[in-house]
Design a protein around this motif. Structure first.
Motif, mmCIF file in Angstrom:
data_model
loop_
_atom_site.group_PDB
_atom_site.id
_atom_site.type_symbol
_atom_site.label_atom_id
_atom_site.label_comp_id
_atom_site.label_asym_id
_atom_site.label_seq_id
_atom_site.Cartn_x
_atom_site.Cartn_y
_atom_site.Cartn_z
ATOM 1 N N SER A 1 6.548 4.455 -1.864
ATOM 2 C CA SER A 1 6.820 3.008 -1.827
ATOM 3 C C SER A 1 8.125 2.693 -2.552
ATOM 4 N N THR B 1 -4.424 -3.582 3.023
ATOM 5 C CA THR B 1 -3.465 -2.784 3.797
ATOM 6 C C THR B 1 -3.354 -3.290 5.228
ATOM 7 N N ALA C 1 -8.929 -2.526 -0.757
ATOM 8 C CA ALA C 1 -7.707 -1.808 -0.394
ATOM 9 C C ALA C 1 -7.507 -1.721 1.119
ATOM 10 N N LEU D 1 1.681 4.659 -6.241
ATOM 11 C CA LEU D 1 2.336 4.118 -5.052
ATOM 12 C C LEU D 1 3.784 4.601 -4.946
ATOM 13 N N TRP E 1 -1.498 -6.797 5.304
ATOM 14 C CA TRP E 1 -0.073 -6.675 5.005
ATOM 15 C C TRP E 1 0.660 -5.877 6.085
ATOM 16 N N SER E 2 -0.008 -4.950 6.735
ATOM 17 C CA SER E 2 0.635 -4.219 7.827
ATOM 18 C C SER E 2 0.984 -5.168 8.968
ATOM 19 N N CYS F 1 -3.850 -4.141 -5.714
ATOM 20 C CA CYS F 1 -4.905 -5.133 -5.517
ATOM 21 C C CYS F 1 -5.993 -4.927 -6.563
ATOM 22 N N GLY G 1 4.338 -0.851 -1.565
ATOM 23 C CA GLY G 1 3.084 -0.521 -2.220
ATOM 24 C C GLY G 1 2.447 -1.768 -2.797
ATOM 25 N N VAL H 1 2.930 0.599 4.700
ATOM 26 C CA VAL H 1 2.221 -0.146 3.664
ATOM 27 C C VAL H 1 1.071 0.702 3.142
ATOM 28 N N ARG H 2 0.900 0.724 1.811
ATOM 29 C CA ARG H 2 -0.259 1.385 1.211
ATOM 30 C C ARG H 2 -0.702 0.573 0.007
ATOM 31 N N ALA H 3 -1.933 0.784 -0.434
ATOM 32 C CA ALA H 3 -2.485 -0.012 -1.528
ATOM 33 C C ALA H 3 -3.175 0.881 -2.543
#
Length: 234
Positions: free
Chosen positions: A190, A148, A144, A185, A151-152, A138, A135, A160-162
């Motif tokens: 996460s 995401t 977001a 998250l 980072w993915s 940001c 998670g 991955v999530r934001a």
């Protein structure tokens, strides 16, 4: 012989009063040299904010000003300003310079090693988390989707999530926002959290970890530790 120096170049204005207390214990005897891309800009004129603003549809960058306020920024306006700030850091004796932003930048000219926080942080996190879900916290909701996606790519085996939390809000509100984002998250699955902005502090890391019950990595700490090693080597 003088001690080696690490240039810390913020995309906002220096000195960063919020950064020094966290950064100094990580430097291991390396001297800190601070400069900012916006050091020569005055923000009492609305036209200045327009000149450095993101282009329409561009994911914004956000950074801190000397007066404690913040400003939304675009990449193109920053590059020449960053090059001037890096040159000033090198004139002040920096053996290496760290660009203090976890956003993605085109090449910035320098005469000595120039390190970008984004790849330093992403590669370190990839080595730590394996394929665990990550998670990301940001600063701005409009970042977001971009965060995401980037980072993915860096963590291809990890979900991955934001979630957003403004590190430049008044401190109590910033801590509350970070804690709330971390809880969101963690509830979504996460297993690791990353505070993905140089503006997040050690106090915010603690708030996130306590709220979510998850190990929390701090971008500024990772980037400064690694960059200090490069400066010492130089």
């Amino acid at each position: 012989m003088s001690s080696p120096a690490l240039g810390l170049v913020t995309i906002g204005q220096a000195p960063r009063a919020d950064l020094r207390p966290d950064a100094e214990p990580l430097l291991g005897g390396v001297r800190m040299v601070e400069h900012g891309a916006l050091d020569d800009d005055r923000f009492d004129d609305p036209e200045t904010r327009r000149l450095v603003a993101p282009a329409p549809g561009e994911p914004p960058l956000i950074s801190r000003l000397r007066d404690g306020g913040s400003v939304l920024l675009g990449h193109d306006a920053l590059v020449p300003r960053l090059e001037r700030a890096v040159a000033r850091a090198e004139r002040d004796g920096a053996t290496a310079t760290l660009l203090l932003c976890t956003g993605h930048f085109p090449a910035v000219r320098s005469n000595r090693p120039l390190l970008y926080a984004e790849p330093l942080v992403q590669r370190a996190v990839a080595a730590i988390v394996g394929t665990d879900p990550v998670g990301l916290v940001c600063p701005h909701p409009d970042q977001a989707a971009d965060v995401t996606a980037r980072w993915s790519e860096a963590l291809p085996g990890s979900p991955v999530r934001a979630a957003a939390a403004n590190p430049y809000a008044p401190e109590d509100r910033a801590l509350a926002e970070v804690a709330a984002a971390a809880e969101t998250l963690a509830a979504a699955g996460s297993r690791w959290l990353v505070l993905d902005c140089i503006g997040y502090t050690e106090r915010m890391r603690t708030a996130a970890a306590e709220a979510a019950g998850r190990p929390t990595l701090l971008a500024r700490a990772i980037a400064v530790r690694l960059a200090a090693e490069v400066a010492a080597a130089g």
